[in-house]
Design a protein around this motif. Structure first.
Motif, PDB file in Angstrom:
ATOM      1  N   THR A 233      13.606  49.139 -51.390  1.00  0.00           N
ATOM      2  CA  THR A 233      13.313  47.745 -51.745  1.00  0.00           C
ATOM      3  C   THR A 233      14.532  47.070 -52.352  1.00  0.00           C
ATOM      4  O   THR A 233      14.855  45.927 -52.048  1.00  0.00           O
ATOM      5  CB  THR A 233      12.140  47.684 -52.741  1.00  0.00           C
ATOM      6  N   ALA A 234      15.211  47.795 -53.240  1.00  0.00           N
ATOM      7  CA  ALA A 234      16.390  47.231 -53.910  1.00  0.00           C
ATOM      8  C   ALA A 234      17.479  46.860 -52.914  1.00  0.00           C
ATOM      9  O   ALA A 234      18.094  45.783 -53.008  1.00  0.00           O
ATOM     10  CB  ALA A 234      16.928  48.230 -54.930  1.00  0.00           C
ATOM     11  N   TYR A 235      17.702  47.734 -51.936  1.00  0.00           N
ATOM     12  CA  TYR A 235      18.784  47.494 -50.979  1.00  0.00           C
ATOM     13  C   TYR A 235      18.432  46.414 -49.958  1.00  0.00           C
ATOM     14  O   TYR A 235      19.312  45.949 -49.229  1.00  0.00           O
ATOM     15  CB  TYR A 235      19.172  48.796 -50.290  1.00  0.00           C
ATOM     16  N   VAL A 236      17.182  46.007 -49.929  1.00  0.00           N
ATOM     17  CA  VAL A 236      16.815  44.847 -49.110  1.00  0.00           C
ATOM     18  C   VAL A 236      17.424  43.591 -49.710  1.00  0.00           C
ATOM     19  O   VAL A 236      17.825  42.666 -48.999  1.00  0.00           O
ATOM     20  CB  VAL A 236      15.272  44.710 -49.025  1.00  0.00           C
ATOM     21  N   HIS A 237      17.524  43.574 -51.037  1.00  0.00           N
ATOM     22  CA  HIS A 237      18.008  42.386 -51.752  1.00  0.00           C
ATOM     23  C   HIS A 237      19.513  42.399 -52.003  1.00  0.00           C
ATOM     24  O   HIS A 237      20.175  41.359 -51.905  1.00  0.00           O
ATOM     25  CB  HIS A 237      17.275  42.264 -53.090  1.00  0.00           C
ATOM     26  N   PHE A 238      20.055  43.565 -52.336  1.00  0.00           N
ATOM     27  CA  PHE A 238      21.472  43.652 -52.689  1.00  0.00           C
ATOM     28  C   PHE A 238      22.103  44.894 -52.062  1.00  0.00           C
ATOM     29  O   PHE A 238      21.500  45.957 -52.047  1.00  0.00           O
ATOM     30  CB  PHE A 238      21.651  43.713 -54.215  1.00  0.00           C
ATOM     31  N   SER A 239      23.332  44.734 -51.608  1.00  0.00           N
ATOM     32  CA  SER A 239      24.035  45.867 -50.994  1.00  0.00           C
ATOM     33  C   SER A 239      24.636  46.807 -52.029  1.00  0.00           C
ATOM     34  O   SER A 239      24.960  47.949 -51.728  1.00  0.00           O
ATOM     35  CB  SER A 239      25.144  45.354 -50.073  1.00  0.00           C
ATOM     36  N   GLY A 240      24.789  46.317 -53.259  1.00  0.00           N
ATOM     37  CA  GLY A 240      25.380  47.142 -54.305  1.00  0.00           C
ATOM     38  C   GLY A 240      25.582  46.344 -55.573  1.00  0.00           C
ATOM     39  O   GLY A 240      25.200  45.167 -55.669  1.00  0.00           O
ATOM     40  N   LYS A 241      26.224  46.973 -56.553  1.00  0.00           N
ATOM     41  CA  LYS A 241      26.357  46.323 -57.859  1.00  0.00           C
ATOM     42  C   LYS A 241      27.286  45.109 -57.819  1.00  0.00           C
ATOM     43  O   LYS A 241      27.125  44.178 -58.607  1.00  0.00           O
ATOM     44  CB  LYS A 241      26.834  47.328 -58.909  1.00  0.00           C
ATOM     45  N   GLU A 242      28.259  45.100 -56.923  1.00  0.00           N
ATOM     46  CA  GLU A 242      29.168  43.956 -56.835  1.00  0.00           C
ATOM     47  C   GLU A 242      28.417  42.700 -56.404  1.00  0.00           C
ATOM     48  O   GLU A 242      28.629  41.611 -56.956  1.00  0.00           O
ATOM     49  CB  GLU A 242      30.312  44.254 -55.869  1.00  0.00           C
ATOM     50  N   GLU A 243      27.543  42.852 -55.424  1.00  0.00           N
ATOM     51  CA  GLU A 243      26.769  41.694 -54.954  1.00  0.00           C
ATOM     52  C   GLU A 243      25.842  41.182 -56.059  1.00  0.00           C
ATOM     53  O   GLU A 243      25.660  39.971 -56.213  1.00  0.00           O
ATOM     54  CB  GLU A 243      25.963  42.060 -53.723  1.00  0.00           C
ATOM     55  N   ILE A 244      25.284  42.091 -56.835  1.00  0.00           N
ATOM     56  CA  ILE A 244      24.415  41.690 -57.946  1.00  0.00           C
ATOM     57  C   ILE A 244      25.221  40.906 -58.970  1.00  0.00           C
ATOM     58  O   ILE A 244      24.782  39.855 -59.456  1.00  0.00           O
ATOM     59  CB  ILE A 244      23.764  42.918 -58.607  1.00  0.00           C
ATOM     60  N   LEU A 245      26.405  41.395 -59.301  1.00  0.00           N
ATOM     61  CA  LEU A 245      27.221  40.708 -60.303  1.00  0.00           C
ATOM     62  C   LEU A 245      27.640  39.330 -59.808  1.00  0.00           C
ATOM     63  O   LEU A 245      27.705  38.374 -60.594  1.00  0.00           O
ATOM     64  CB  LEU A 245      28.455  41.536 -60.655  1.00  0.00           C
ATOM     65  N   ILE A 246      27.914  39.201 -58.533  1.00  0.00           N
ATOM     66  CA  ILE A 246      28.296  37.908 -57.972  1.00  0.00           C
ATOM     67  C   ILE A 246      27.167  36.894 -58.156  1.00  0.00           C
ATOM     68  O   ILE A 246      27.414  35.724 -58.495  1.00  0.00           O
ATOM     69  CB  ILE A 246      28.681  38.054 -56.488  1.00  0.00           C
ATOM     70  N   VAL A 247      25.919  37.330 -57.972  1.00  0.00           N
ATOM     71  CA  VAL A 247      24.783  36.432 -58.190  1.00  0.00           C
ATOM     72  C   VAL A 247      24.678  36.056 -59.669  1.00  0.00           C
ATOM     73  O   VAL A 247      24.445  34.889 -60.013  1.00  0.00           O
ATOM     74  CB  VAL A 247      23.467  37.085 -57.712  1.00  0.00           C
ATOM     75  N   LEU A 248      24.902  37.030 -60.542  1.00  0.00           N
ATOM     76  CA  LEU A 248      24.883  36.741 -61.982  1.00  0.00           C
ATOM     77  C   LEU A 248      26.006  35.774 -62.358  1.00  0.00           C
ATOM     78  O   LEU A 248      25.831  34.902 -63.217  1.00  0.00           O
ATOM     79  CB  LEU A 248      25.009  38.039 -62.783  1.00  0.00           C
TER      80      LEU A 248
ATOM     81  N   GLN B 115      36.417  41.640 -67.007  1.00  0.00           N
ATOM     82  CA  GLN B 115      36.612  43.070 -66.758  1.00  0.00           C
ATOM     83  C   GLN B 115      36.478  43.381 -65.267  1.00  0.00           C
ATOM     84  O   GLN B 115      37.295  44.093 -64.696  1.00  0.00           O
ATOM     85  CB  GLN B 115      35.559  43.856 -67.554  1.00  0.00           C
ATOM     86  N   SER B 116      35.462  42.830 -64.632  1.00  0.00           N
ATOM     87  CA  SER B 116      35.187  43.136 -63.227  1.00  0.00           C
ATOM     88  C   SER B 116      36.192  42.479 -62.285  1.00  0.00           C
ATOM     89  O   SER B 116      36.497  43.031 -61.222  1.00  0.00           O
ATOM     90  CB  SER B 116      33.764  42.705 -62.853  1.00  0.00           C
ATOM     91  N   ILE B 117      36.720  41.326 -62.667  1.00  0.00           N
ATOM     92  CA  ILE B 117      37.722  40.644 -61.841  1.00  0.00           C
ATOM     93  C   ILE B 117      38.954  41.535 -61.653  1.00  0.00           C
ATOM     94  O   ILE B 117      39.560  41.568 -60.582  1.00  0.00           O
ATOM     95  CB  ILE B 117      38.120  39.285 -62.470  1.00  0.00           C
ATOM     96  N   GLY B 118      39.294  42.280 -62.697  1.00  0.00           N
ATOM     97  CA  GLY B 118      40.461  43.155 -62.631  1.00  0.00           C
ATOM     98  C   GLY B 118      40.209  44.461 -61.884  1.00  0.00           C
ATOM     99  O   GLY B 118      41.151  45.207 -61.608  1.00  0.00           O
ATOM    100  N   ILE B 119      38.942  44.720 -61.557  1.00  0.00           N
ATOM    101  CA  ILE B 119      38.572  45.983 -60.912  1.00  0.00           C
ATOM    102  C   ILE B 119      38.212  45.803 -59.445  1.00  0.00           C
ATOM    103  O   ILE B 119      38.591  46.602 -58.595  1.00  0.00           O
ATOM    104  CB  ILE B 119      37.378  46.630 -61.651  1.00  0.00           C
ATOM    105  N   SER B 120      37.481  44.735 -59.163  1.00  0.00           N
ATOM    106  CA  SER B 120      36.912  44.535 -57.827  1.00  0.00           C
ATOM    107  C   SER B 120      37.564  43.365 -57.094  1.00  0.00           C
ATOM    108  O   SER B 120      37.629  42.254 -57.623  1.00  0.00           O
ATOM    109  CB  SER B 120      35.404  44.282 -57.957  1.00  0.00           C
ATOM    110  N   SER B 121      38.024  43.620 -55.876  1.00  0.00           N
ATOM    111  CA  SER B 121      38.643  42.557 -55.081  1.00  0.00           C
ATOM    112  C   SER B 121      37.607  41.495 -54.683  1.00  0.00           C
ATOM    113  O   SER B 121      37.936  40.316 -54.601  1.00  0.00           O
ATOM    114  CB  SER B 121      39.294  43.144 -53.826  1.00  0.00           C
ATOM    115  N   SER B 122      36.362  41.908 -54.453  1.00  0.00           N
ATOM    116  CA  SER B 122      35.333  40.938 -54.073  1.00  0.00           C
ATOM    117  C   SER B 122      34.947  40.050 -55.250  1.00  0.00           C
ATOM    118  O   SER B 122      34.690  38.850 -55.078  1.00  0.00           O
ATOM    119  CB  SER B 122      34.085  41.648 -53.515  1.00  0.00           C
ATOM    120  N   ILE B 123      34.926  40.613 -56.453  1.00  0.00           N
ATOM    121  CA  ILE B 123      34.636  39.814 -57.648  1.00  0.00           C
ATOM    122  C   ILE B 123      35.798  38.861 -57.917  1.00  0.00           C
ATOM    123  O   ILE B 123      35.611  37.697 -58.278  1.00  0.00           O
ATOM    124  CB  ILE B 123      34.392  40.708 -58.875  1.00  0.00           C
TER     125      ILE B 123
END
Length: 208
Positions: free
Chosen positions: A53-68, A119-127
């Motif tokens: 169910t969770a993966y129906v909504h988000f592909s992973g934690k990066e996508e969740i953070l982008i929504v936040l 913090q996440s901007i420095g770690i993730s290229s997508s963020i």
């Protein structure tokens, strides 16, 4: 409403609730663990939803953070969206000062989430790419305001409004991150008044 429509409506409501549970759980996990250490498994467990169910909504934690990020930055963007149609340089100054003040105060209000974003901007290229798109959205809005002021003879027409907008946003962004890190020199009010005076003094020739 037909039975089929009722079923679809209930599924839609369940989907919304599930997504909200995941976002709330993610927010708590991210703020507790930090972006790098947080895992999608922790978020799913906290939200008490199934993996499938969770993966129906988000592909992973990066996508969740982008929504936040979108949720938080929408509060900032509402400040940028304040109607800008001044009839004098003084009125333009007052609107810009109010926006700068509200923008920087929002940085204080959302300090915890913004610390997470930095913090996440420095770690993730997508963020990082997401932050760049947020930045460009603000710059575009500021550019439109400057172009309006130039059109009506309030601001210096010879200045490139896109370049000026970029400089103004970067100034605000720099102080935003200083506030987030608790590194700012002076109060939010002092910072807002100072940068607004410098900005409008150059663009609007406030000393005339």
């Amino acid at each position: 409403m037909t039975n089929k429509e009722e079923v679809q409506d209930k599924r839609h409501l369940r989907s919304i609730k599930t997504k909200q549970k995941l976002l709330q759980a993610a927010r708590e996990i991210f703020l507790t663990e930090g972006f790098q250490k947080a895992t999608i498994s922790q978020i799913i467990k906290k939200a008490e939803v199934g993996y499938g169910t969770a993966y129906v909504h988000f592909s992973g934690k990066e996508e969740i953070l982008i929504v936040l990020m979108d949720h938080v930055m929408e509060k900032f963007y509402q400040i940028a969206e304040v109607s800008f149609s001044p009839s004098s340089k003084e009125e333009a100054h007052d609107i810009i000062l109010s926006q700068a003040m509200d923008f920087l105060k929002m940085a204080e209000t959302e300090r915890n989430m913004l610390q997470l974003f930095e913090q996440s901007i420095g770690i993730s290229s997508s963020i990082s790419a997401k932050w760049n798109s947020i930045r460009e959205k603000f710059i575009q809005r500021i550019s439109e305001d400057i172009a309006y002021a130039q059109k009506y003879g309030l601001a210096k027409a010879e200045l490139n409004h896109k370049l000026v907008a970029r400089g103004w946003f970067y100034t605000n962004e720099m102080y935003l991150w200083e506030i987030v890190r608790n590194e700012q020199q002076g109060t939010v009010e002092e910072i807002a008044k100072t940068i607004t005076a410098v900005y409008t003094g150059g663009l609007y020739q406030m000393n005339e």
